[in-house]
Design an enzyme around this catalytic site. Structure first.
Site, mmCIF file in Angstrom:
data_model
loop_
_atom_site.group_PDB
_atom_site.id
_atom_site.type_symbol
_atom_site.label_atom_id
_atom_site.label_comp_id
_atom_site.label_asym_id
_atom_site.label_seq_id
_atom_site.Cartn_x
_atom_site.Cartn_y
_atom_site.Cartn_z
ATOM 1 N N ASP A 221 0.824 -1.205 0.000
ATOM 2 C CA ASP A 221 0.000 0.000 0.000
ATOM 3 C C ASP A 221 0.863 1.262 0.000
ATOM 4 O O ASP A 221 1.985 1.255 0.502
ATOM 5 C CB ASP A 221 -0.923 -0.016 1.238
ATOM 6 C CG ASP A 221 -2.092 0.936 1.085
ATOM 7 O OD1 ASP A 221 -2.416 1.320 -0.065
ATOM 8 O OD2 ASP A 221 -2.686 1.304 2.110
ATOM 9 N N GLY B 247 -0.118 5.462 -4.352
ATOM 10 C CA GLY B 247 -0.749 6.725 -4.734
ATOM 11 C C GLY B 247 -0.137 7.889 -3.970
ATOM 12 O O GLY B 247 0.202 8.928 -4.556
ATOM 13 N N ARG C 117 -1.097 9.467 -9.645
ATOM 14 C CA ARG C 117 -1.089 8.228 -8.852
ATOM 15 C C ARG C 117 -0.497 7.055 -9.634
ATOM 16 O O ARG C 117 0.165 6.176 -9.068
ATOM 17 C CB ARG C 117 -2.519 7.872 -8.425
ATOM 18 C CG ARG C 117 -3.144 8.810 -7.433
ATOM 19 C CD ARG C 117 -4.591 8.397 -7.161
ATOM 20 N NE ARG C 117 -4.673 7.009 -6.744
ATOM 21 C CZ ARG C 117 -4.472 6.598 -5.484
ATOM 22 N NH1 ARG C 117 -4.200 7.472 -4.544
ATOM 23 N NH2 ARG C 117 -4.570 5.320 -5.187
ATOM 24 N N HIS D 55 2.139 3.527 -9.027
ATOM 25 C CA HIS D 55 1.951 2.105 -9.333
ATOM 26 C C HIS D 55 3.124 1.579 -10.158
ATOM 27 O O HIS D 55 3.592 0.469 -9.947
ATOM 28 C CB HIS D 55 0.635 1.881 -10.078
ATOM 29 C CG HIS D 55 -0.571 2.254 -9.270
ATOM 30 N ND1 HIS D 55 -0.729 1.866 -7.955
ATOM 31 C CD2 HIS D 55 -1.675 2.993 -9.576
ATOM 32 C CE1 HIS D 55 -1.883 2.352 -7.491
ATOM 33 N NE2 HIS D 55 -2.464 3.035 -8.452
ATOM 34 N N LEU E 9 11.292 -20.129 -4.915
ATOM 35 C CA LEU E 9 10.235 -19.330 -4.280
ATOM 36 C C LEU E 9 8.898 -19.479 -5.012
ATOM 37 O O LEU E 9 8.855 -19.448 -6.247
ATOM 38 C CB LEU E 9 10.655 -17.853 -4.308
ATOM 39 C CG LEU E 9 9.625 -16.839 -3.792
ATOM 40 C CD1 LEU E 9 9.514 -16.887 -2.274
ATOM 41 C CD2 LEU E 9 9.993 -15.422 -4.232
ATOM 42 N N GLU F 75 1.685 -13.266 12.224
ATOM 43 C CA GLU F 75 2.225 -12.109 12.941
ATOM 44 C C GLU F 75 2.069 -10.878 12.061
ATOM 45 O O GLU F 75 2.428 -10.903 10.878
ATOM 46 C CB GLU F 75 3.710 -12.326 13.265
ATOM 47 C CG GLU F 75 3.969 -13.466 14.225
ATOM 48 C CD GLU F 75 3.345 -13.229 15.600
ATOM 49 O OE1 GLU F 75 3.290 -12.069 16.051
ATOM 50 O OE2 GLU F 75 2.904 -14.223 16.215
HETATM 51 C C1 IPE Z 1 -5.318 -2.819 -0.129
HETATM 52 O O1 IPE Z 1 -5.033 -1.468 -0.330
HETATM 53 C C2 IPE Z 1 -5.262 -3.564 -1.415
HETATM 54 C C3 IPE Z 1 -3.965 -3.607 -2.095
HETATM 55 C C4 IPE Z 1 -2.820 -3.176 -1.649
HETATM 56 C C5 IPE Z 1 -3.996 -4.228 -3.370
HETATM 57 P P1 IPE Z 1 -6.190 -0.383 -0.435
HETATM 58 O O2 IPE Z 1 -5.509 0.922 -0.596
HETATM 59 O O3 IPE Z 1 -7.170 -0.764 -1.463
HETATM 60 O O4 IPE Z 1 -6.890 -0.491 1.006
HETATM 61 P P2 IPE Z 1 -7.888 0.497 1.744
HETATM 62 O O5 IPE Z 1 -8.966 0.851 0.777
HETATM 63 O O6 IPE Z 1 -7.100 1.704 2.148
HETATM 64 O O7 IPE Z 1 -8.366 -0.275 2.935
HETATM 65 C C1 IPE Z 2 -1.689 0.223 -3.342
HETATM 66 O O1 IPE Z 2 -1.441 1.596 -3.372
HETATM 67 C C2 IPE Z 2 -1.881 -0.338 -4.727
HETATM 68 C C3 IPE Z 2 -3.260 -0.749 -5.019
HETATM 69 C C4 IPE Z 2 -4.260 -0.788 -4.184
HETATM 70 C C5 IPE Z 2 -3.507 -1.185 -6.380
HETATM 71 P P1 IPE Z 2 -2.619 2.637 -3.323
HETATM 72 O O2 IPE Z 2 -2.992 2.997 -4.721
HETATM 73 O O3 IPE Z 2 -3.738 2.164 -2.476
HETATM 74 O O4 IPE Z 2 -1.897 3.873 -2.644
HETATM 75 P P2 IPE Z 2 -2.526 4.896 -1.601
HETATM 76 O O5 IPE Z 2 -3.008 4.086 -0.444
HETATM 77 O O6 IPE Z 2 -3.620 5.613 -2.307
HETATM 78 O O7 IPE Z 2 -1.369 5.776 -1.252
HETATM 79 MG MG MG Z 3 -4.169 2.375 -0.496
#
Ligand code: IPE
Ligand code: IPE
Ligand code: MG
Length: 255
Positions: A24, A27, A37, A41, A135, A211
């Protein structure tokens, strides 16, 4: 080669067999740089390559990466389609390297929602790496823990409908046989980057005794140092699985 000594690999004595990561923060990483954003990715793909390499070096058996959740379809259409394109091109680009490194790739999640071309590419990538013994890299795409449990329930119900099973025969062991990657060990260590402290529908069944480790680092910044900090944290965890600390310690001593 990793530097193995009396204290184990890189001085670590306990290594997780299976690591699961919620990648996560892509973005926010981009937004902090004034970039769209989608740039986050793209940068995230490099961090994936690093994580795979590190798991190989440490001798981790399974790495599961949450790439796209069943709820991520709710994002703006432009972002969703960029993510699909990125998945498509990364599969193509990375499969040779994965194969060279003896990595077995598999995709977990409801893949019928993807375009036919993407489904074909997923299938091809899995086929190419199927015989590898290093792996196991699982990429969770259009995955949700609730989806997994639901699809298992549907399969079990179908067996009951055809008279091949009775409801009394359903127990935890039977249900888990219908879940994704039931033949692999449950995750020992769950890592979530990006600062949020939630599961977001990842591995609801399999993470029962995993964990949990949360870091503020955004996924594109998750490097060797951040990875090693997560493993360090794992060293000090006492896994009891419902038993007392005394029991757990005496059992670990036997190993
Ligand atoms: C969780 O991240 C899913 C992935 C990393 C693929 P999100 O960014 O979608 O999660 P929420 O919406 O903040 O819970
Ligand atoms: C995780 O990064 C990737 C996906 C969910 C595809 P995010 O896109 O959720 O990034 P933030 O949380 O908005 O920073
Ligand atoms: Mg996110």
């Amino acid at each position: 080669m990793p530097d193995t000594d009396a204290k184990g690999i890189h001085g670590l004595t306990r290594l997780p067999r299976h690591i699961a990561i919620v990648m996560d923060g892509n973005g926010r990483w981009a937004q902090q740089r004034g970039l769209p954003r989608t740039a986050g990715h793209k940068a995230g793909v490099n961090a994936v390559r690093n994580a795979v390499e590190l798991c190989g070096q440490y001798g981790v058996e399974v790495l599961t990466l949450f790439a796209f959740s069943s709820e991520n379809w709710k994002r703006p259409q432009k972002e969703v389609s960029l993510l699909m394109d990125l998945f498509f091109s990364a599969l193509h680009r990375e499969v040779k390297r994965l194969n060279r490194n003896n990595v077995r790739l598999r995709i977990i999640g409801e893949r019928t929602a993807f375009s036919t071309k993407l489904q074909e590419r997923i299938h091809a990538a899995e086929e190419i790496t199927a015989g590898n013994s290093g792996l196991v890299l699982q990429v969770a795409a259009n995955y949700g823990g609730r989806w997994d449990i639901t699809q298992a329930a549907r399969q079990i119900a179908a067996r009951i409908e055809t008279g091949n099973l009775t409801s009394a025969e359903i127990n935890e062991a039977l249900l888990s046989e219908y879940l994704c990657f039931h033949e692999l060990p449950d995750p020992d260590l769950f890592i979530r980057t990006g600062g949020e402290q939630r599961l977001s529908n990842f591995m609801l069944w399999q993470a029962a005794y995993t964990e949990l480790y949360f870091t503020e680092a955004l996924w594109p910044d998750f490097d060797a140092m951040a990875f090693s900090q997560a493993l360090q944290s794992f060293q000090s965890r006492e896994r009891r699985f419902g038993k007392t600390g005394e029991q757990a310690r005496s059992e670990t001593g036997k190993d």
